[in-house]
Write a protein that holds these residues in place. Structure first.
Motif, PDB file in Angstrom:
ATOM      1  N   ARG A 221       0.831  -1.205   0.000  1.00 33.91           N
ATOM      2  CA  ARG A 221       0.000   0.000   0.000  1.00 33.91           C
ATOM      3  C   ARG A 221       0.868   1.259   0.000  1.00 33.91           C
ATOM      4  O   ARG A 221       0.680   2.163  -0.810  1.00 33.91           O
ATOM      5  CB  ARG A 221      -0.937  -0.002   1.206  1.00 33.91           C
ATOM      6  N   LYS A 222       1.834   1.320   0.910  1.00 37.28           N
ATOM      7  CA  LYS A 222       2.694   2.498   0.982  1.00 37.28           C
ATOM      8  C   LYS A 222       3.615   2.591  -0.227  1.00 37.28           C
ATOM      9  O   LYS A 222       3.930   3.689  -0.688  1.00 37.28           O
ATOM     10  CB  LYS A 222       3.510   2.489   2.277  1.00 37.28           C
ATOM     11  N   ALA A 223       4.058   1.436  -0.737  1.00 37.10           N
ATOM     12  CA  ALA A 223       4.918   1.456  -1.922  1.00 37.10           C
ATOM     13  C   ALA A 223       4.175   2.069  -3.106  1.00 37.10           C
ATOM     14  O   ALA A 223       4.726   2.903  -3.846  1.00 37.10           O
ATOM     15  CB  ALA A 223       5.384   0.038  -2.257  1.00 37.10           C
ATOM     16  N   LEU A 224       2.915   1.681  -3.280  1.00 36.19           N
ATOM     17  CA  LEU A 224       2.114   2.246  -4.359  1.00 36.19           C
ATOM     18  C   LEU A 224       1.889   3.733  -4.133  1.00 36.19           C
ATOM     19  O   LEU A 224       1.968   4.543  -5.064  1.00 36.19           O
ATOM     20  CB  LEU A 224       0.768   1.514  -4.440  1.00 36.19           C
ATOM     21  N   ALA A 225       1.616   4.103  -2.878  1.00 37.44           N
ATOM     22  CA  ALA A 225       1.399   5.515  -2.556  1.00 37.44           C
ATOM     23  C   ALA A 225       2.645   6.344  -2.856  1.00 37.44           C
ATOM     24  O   ALA A 225       2.541   7.466  -3.351  1.00 37.44           O
ATOM     25  CB  ALA A 225       1.010   5.662  -1.082  1.00 37.44           C
ATOM     26  N   LEU A 226       3.820   5.789  -2.574  1.00 37.29           N
ATOM     27  CA  LEU A 226       5.060   6.506  -2.863  1.00 37.29           C
ATOM     28  C   LEU A 226       5.214   6.768  -4.361  1.00 37.29           C
ATOM     29  O   LEU A 226       5.547   7.879  -4.783  1.00 37.29           O
ATOM     30  CB  LEU A 226       6.262   5.702  -2.348  1.00 37.29           C
ATOM     31  N   LEU A 227       4.958   5.748  -5.163  1.00 36.10           N
ATOM     32  CA  LEU A 227       5.091   5.903  -6.608  1.00 36.10           C
ATOM     33  C   LEU A 227       4.108   6.945  -7.139  1.00 36.10           C
ATOM     34  O   LEU A 227       4.477   7.816  -7.937  1.00 36.10           O
ATOM     35  CB  LEU A 227       4.857   4.559  -7.302  1.00 36.10           C
TER      36      LEU A 227
ATOM     37  N   GLY B 143      -3.719  12.846  -2.171  1.00 34.45           N
ATOM     38  CA  GLY B 143      -4.460  11.583  -2.200  1.00 34.45           C
ATOM     39  C   GLY B 143      -3.576  10.400  -1.865  1.00 34.45           C
ATOM     40  O   GLY B 143      -3.975   9.487  -1.137  1.00 34.45           O
ATOM     41  N   SER B 144      -2.347  10.411  -2.370  1.00 35.71           N
ATOM     42  CA  SER B 144      -1.431   9.302  -2.070  1.00 35.71           C
ATOM     43  C   SER B 144      -1.037   9.296  -0.602  1.00 35.71           C
ATOM     44  O   SER B 144      -0.850   8.231  -0.009  1.00 35.71           O
ATOM     45  CB  SER B 144      -0.187   9.399  -2.953  1.00 35.71           C
TER      46      SER B 144
ATOM     47  N   VAL C 260      -2.933  10.377   1.954  1.00 37.68           N
ATOM     48  CA  VAL C 260      -4.086   9.841   2.691  1.00 37.68           C
ATOM     49  C   VAL C 260      -4.186   8.331   2.498  1.00 37.68           C
ATOM     50  O   VAL C 260      -4.414   7.578   3.451  1.00 37.68           O
ATOM     51  CB  VAL C 260      -5.379  10.532   2.229  1.00 37.68           C
ATOM     52  N   PHE C 261      -3.975   7.861   1.266  1.00 36.41           N
ATOM     53  CA  PHE C 261      -4.041   6.426   0.969  1.00 36.41           C
ATOM     54  C   PHE C 261      -2.974   5.665   1.743  1.00 36.41           C
ATOM     55  O   PHE C 261      -3.214   4.580   2.265  1.00 36.41           O
ATOM     56  CB  PHE C 261      -3.858   6.217  -0.531  1.00 36.41           C
ATOM     57  N   SER C 262      -1.777   6.258   1.850  1.00 34.48           N
ATOM     58  CA  SER C 262      -0.683   5.562   2.546  1.00 34.48           C
ATOM     59  C   SER C 262      -0.919   5.455   4.033  1.00 34.48           C
ATOM     60  O   SER C 262      -0.370   4.572   4.693  1.00 34.48           O
ATOM     61  CB  SER C 262       0.646   6.303   2.306  1.00 34.48           C
ATOM     62  N   GLN C 263      -1.746   6.344   4.587  1.00 31.37           N
ATOM     63  CA  GLN C 263      -1.977   6.350   6.029  1.00 31.37           C
ATOM     64  C   GLN C 263      -3.152   5.473   6.444  1.00 31.37           C
ATOM     65  O   GLN C 263      -3.352   5.208   7.627  1.00 31.37           O
ATOM     66  CB  GLN C 263      -2.219   7.769   6.528  1.00 31.37           C
ATOM     67  N   LYS C 264      -3.964   5.047   5.494  1.00 28.85           N
ATOM     68  CA  LYS C 264      -5.117   4.204   5.812  1.00 28.85           C
ATOM     69  C   LYS C 264      -4.648   2.792   6.136  1.00 28.85           C
ATOM     70  O   LYS C 264      -3.727   2.277   5.532  1.00 28.85           O
ATOM     71  CB  LYS C 264      -6.107   4.172   4.643  1.00 28.85           C
ATOM     72  N   ARG C 265      -5.330   2.188   7.059  1.00 28.50           N
ATOM     73  CA  ARG C 265      -4.998   0.802   7.417  1.00 28.50           C
ATOM     74  C   ARG C 265      -5.521  -0.142   6.335  1.00 28.50           C
ATOM     75  O   ARG C 265      -6.574   0.059   5.760  1.00 28.50           O
ATOM     76  CB  ARG C 265      -5.627   0.419   8.765  1.00 28.50           C
ATOM     77  N   GLY C 266      -4.776  -1.215   6.079  1.00 21.19           N
ATOM     78  CA  GLY C 266      -5.209  -2.169   5.068  1.00 21.19           C
ATOM     79  C   GLY C 266      -6.438  -2.925   5.527  1.00 21.19           C
ATOM     80  O   GLY C 266      -6.660  -3.095   6.708  1.00 21.19           O
TER      81      GLY C 266
END
Length: 301
Positions: A138-144, A292-293, A295-301
């Protein structure tokens, strides 16, 4: 501290028993508005001061506000702490403040405010690369995705001018914030966070002083720029940090960090309201992608 929020330990008791009252959203919004205003103040004052004199003024005033918190724990500060505070001051205050001020001379205030929102992403990247923290898919995708937003921001133009240098300076400043936050978290966690913030500002002022003195403007600085520099140091740095840590004590660090999500929104809004700086399509797209990335990276899976 951009104006980005400093890295602090989580306060479990505040998370276990969250405070639900009208003060929390109001204070979070107010803090985001204050930090967003820092980019407006820099945009107005940077041309008259120059980056280093403006940064020194900001650091001295901000440190003066927080100095009592550092003084309270002076007996706990060792020589090793002093060295670490100088390193943290260079990375998390002197360098990013100068980069944002340099960018403010060359591009609209909204550019720096939007670039600043990538701090959380850089913090995760540094923690992964330098300290071996796992980030997960999740965080890897958010970083990209988030870093692609920085590319979009740097590709834009405002009134025909290329904003890439300012956008890249803002991204570099956000990287410094991310690196500095990791350093503070790992090497200065035995001191109260607000005292660490005071110490880093003070050490950053000492490091910046020679460059500021050497480049101090030869012509008188207008009063409106002095007023913006004072607001930048007293309001957006010293008082905002004290306000932020007060919020952390009441509602916990994760909830208090929501204020940082509002910074680019207010940064763009203040620039439009007071300077007439328009929000371009590339700025809007970059802001949505980066924020948006985050916020997405901070959400729990």
């Amino acid at each position: 501290m951009t104006t980005a929020a400093p890295s602090v330990p989580v306060v479990p008791s505040a998370l276990d028993t969250p405070v639900r009252d009208w003060r929390t959203p109001v204070e979070l919004t107010l803090l985001g508005a204050i930090w967003g205003g820092s980019f407006l103040f820099m945009r107005i004052a940077a041309n008259d001061f120059g980056p280093f004199p403006l940064v020194l003024t900001r650091l001295v005033l901000g440190a003066a506000i927080l100095l009592p918190f550092l003084w309270k724990v002076r007996s706990r500060i060792t020589l090793a702490h002093v060295g670490k505070l100088f390193i943290a001051g260079l990375i998390s205050a002197a360098a990013p403040f100068a980069l944002f001020a340099w960018g403010a001379e060359r591009a609209p205030a909204g550019i720096g405010a939007i670039a600043n929102s990538a701090t959380v992403l850089f913090s995760s990247l540094v923690a992964f690369v330098a300290f071996g923290e796992k980030i997960g898919p999740r965080k890897a995708l958010a970083l990209l995705v988030g870093f692609s937003g920085v590319v979009v921001l740097a590709s834009g133009r405002t009134a025909g001018d290329n904003v890439a240098p300012a956008a890249l300076a803002g991204a570099a400043a956000s990287f410094c914030y991310g690196l500095g936050g990791n350093i503070v978290k790992r090497y200065l966690s035995d001191l109260p966070p607000i005292a660490v913030a005071a110490g880093t500002l003070l050490c950053a002022a000492i490091l910046t002083a020679p460059l500021a003195i050497a480049t101090w403007p030869s012509t008188p600085i207008p009063m409106h720029s002095w007023a913006c520099a004072a607001a930048l140091g007293i309001l957006s740095t010293g008082l905002a940090y004290a306000f932020y840590f007060r919020l952390i004590q009441r509602i916990g660090a994760p909830r208090a960090s929501v204020a940082t999500y509002l910074v680019p929104l207010f940064g763009v809004a203040w620039a439009w309201l007071f300077l007439g700086e328009a929000l371009t399509v590339t700025m809007a797209v970059a802001g949505v992608v980066i924020l948006g990335s985050v916020v997405f990276s901070q959400k729990r899976g």
